[in-house]
Design a protein around this motif. Structure first.
Motif, mmCIF file in Angstrom:
data_model
loop_
_atom_site.group_PDB
_atom_site.id
_atom_site.type_symbol
_atom_site.label_atom_id
_atom_site.label_comp_id
_atom_site.label_asym_id
_atom_site.label_seq_id
_atom_site.Cartn_x
_atom_site.Cartn_y
_atom_site.Cartn_z
ATOM 1 N N UNK A 199 -8.010 -5.220 4.349
ATOM 2 C CA UNK A 199 -7.644 -6.259 3.643
ATOM 3 C C UNK A 199 -7.791 -7.305 3.111
ATOM 4 N N UNK A 200 -9.057 -8.063 4.037
ATOM 5 C CA UNK A 200 -10.056 -8.985 3.373
ATOM 6 C C UNK A 200 -10.487 -8.049 2.109
ATOM 7 N N UNK A 201 -11.318 -6.998 2.128
ATOM 8 C CA UNK A 201 -11.940 -6.079 0.801
ATOM 9 C C UNK A 201 -11.437 -6.725 -0.123
ATOM 10 N N UNK A 202 -9.925 -5.702 0.439
ATOM 11 C CA UNK A 202 -9.032 -5.656 -0.816
ATOM 12 C C UNK A 202 -8.731 -7.357 -1.616
ATOM 13 N N UNK A 203 -8.979 -7.880 -0.730
ATOM 14 C CA UNK A 203 -8.366 -9.304 -1.641
ATOM 15 C C UNK A 203 -9.762 -9.611 -2.174
ATOM 16 N N UNK A 204 -10.463 -9.651 -1.534
ATOM 17 C CA UNK A 204 -11.668 -10.830 -2.263
ATOM 18 C C UNK A 204 -12.364 -9.707 -3.399
ATOM 19 N N UNK A 205 -12.217 -8.516 -3.759
ATOM 20 C CA UNK A 205 -12.795 -7.397 -4.608
ATOM 21 C C UNK A 205 -11.230 -7.680 -5.965
ATOM 22 N N UNK A 206 -10.216 -8.191 -5.465
ATOM 23 C CA UNK A 206 -8.611 -7.649 -6.012
ATOM 24 C C UNK A 206 -8.669 -6.545 -6.534
ATOM 25 N N UNK A 207 -8.153 -5.910 -5.403
ATOM 26 C CA UNK A 207 -7.956 -4.086 -6.036
ATOM 27 C C UNK A 207 -6.869 -3.791 -5.648
ATOM 28 N N UNK A 208 -6.261 -2.986 -6.763
ATOM 29 C CA UNK A 208 -4.929 -2.390 -6.392
ATOM 30 C C UNK A 208 -5.172 -0.845 -5.824
ATOM 31 N N UNK A 209 -4.336 -1.281 -4.711
ATOM 32 C CA UNK A 209 -4.016 0.103 -3.918
ATOM 33 C C UNK A 209 -3.252 1.557 -4.531
ATOM 34 N N UNK A 210 -4.028 2.614 -4.860
ATOM 35 C CA UNK A 210 -2.952 3.504 -5.421
ATOM 36 C C UNK A 210 -1.972 4.260 -5.145
ATOM 37 N N UNK A 211 -3.241 4.441 -4.011
ATOM 38 C CA UNK A 211 -3.011 5.503 -3.527
ATOM 39 C C UNK A 211 -3.305 5.383 -2.225
ATOM 40 N N UNK A 212 -3.365 6.203 -0.109
ATOM 41 C CA UNK A 212 -3.789 6.103 0.784
ATOM 42 C C UNK A 212 -3.100 7.459 0.976
ATOM 43 N N UNK A 213 -4.710 8.166 0.974
ATOM 44 C CA UNK A 213 -4.931 9.418 0.940
ATOM 45 C C UNK A 213 -5.847 10.012 2.696
ATOM 46 N N UNK A 214 -4.377 10.708 2.810
ATOM 47 C CA UNK A 214 -5.089 11.463 4.471
ATOM 48 C C UNK A 214 -5.854 13.014 4.697
ATOM 49 N N UNK A 215 -7.070 13.272 4.883
ATOM 50 C CA UNK A 215 -7.488 14.394 5.146
ATOM 51 C C UNK A 215 -6.987 15.543 6.024
ATOM 52 N N UNK A 216 -6.446 14.459 6.612
ATOM 53 C CA UNK A 216 -5.757 15.548 8.125
ATOM 54 C C UNK A 216 -4.826 14.130 8.580
ATOM 55 N N UNK A 217 -3.657 14.388 9.923
ATOM 56 C CA UNK A 217 -2.787 13.548 10.334
ATOM 57 C C UNK A 217 -3.346 13.236 11.853
#
Length: 206
Positions: free
Chosen positions: A39-57
């Protein structure tokens, strides 16, 4: 393109944030933990999260998915053959992990060689069953996220539900056909290249 790595300490699981720097759109790959750092990384870099990708579950790769999705409204992406495990906390082993029981559906189910756009980047999904029946790798340019299919010097276990050693052997042969200069980013441990793994990983020569 930028790749940032975080490690979930309980199981040593790697979490990656893949960003298209031209658009600031990103994908979070296998968020099993380290949510505050993410969350801190996303906020600091002002990123827009388009996908959460799972290589497996498995639970160590999905522990923060629901929380991150609720905060970012990102679409969850998984292989179609992984749906059974995503919807069963016993089969995905999350019930016995620190994250607690996790059950949810993906927003987008993909198949082998399907593609998605992330900003100006093109993601290609490669079905690589063996660790689980819906395991997949994600290729973008000369980088590949291999999850628990291929590690530096080793491979993922095949003794969990829906694992199959013969299947992972076939998946490794499939990966061996790709270029040597592709950098692999596994679900655990350090990164490597396909060339190094072809020449030194005992499982790649089988």
């Amino acid at each position: 393109m930028k790749i940032e790595k975080f490690v979930e300490l309980s199981f040593g699981e790697n979490i990656y944030i893949l960003t298209d720097e031209e658009t600031n759109k990103c994908a979070i790959i296998d968020p099993g933990g380290a949510e505050i750092k993410i969350q801190n990384y996303l906020k600091t870099n002002k990123l827009e999260v388009e996908y959460i990708i799972l290589t497996h579950s498995h639970g160590d790769h999905i522990g923060c998915v629901k929380s991150l999705k609720s905060k970012t409204n990102a679409k969850v992406v998984a292989h179609i053959d992984e749906k059974e495990l995503l919807l069963d906390n016993k089969k995905n082993l999350s019930y016995m992990m620190q994250c607690g029981p996790q059950e949810f559906d993906a927003d987008i189910y993909v198949k082998d060689k399907d593609k998605l756009k992330l900003g100006n980047l093109k993601l290609t999904f490669l079905h690589t069953p063996g660790h689980t029946k819906g395991c997949m790798c994600v290729r973008v340019l000369n980088e590949m996220f291999t999850g628990d299919t291929l590690f530096a010097g080793s491979i993922g276990r095949t003794d969990f539900y829906s694992g199959d050693f013969k299947q992972i052997e076939k998946s490794l042969k499939k990966l061996s056909k790709y270029e040597d200069n592709i950098t692999i980013y596994p679900g655990h441990g350090p990164h490597s290249t396909l060339g190094v793994e072809k020449s030194s990983n005992p499982y790649m020569g089988k």
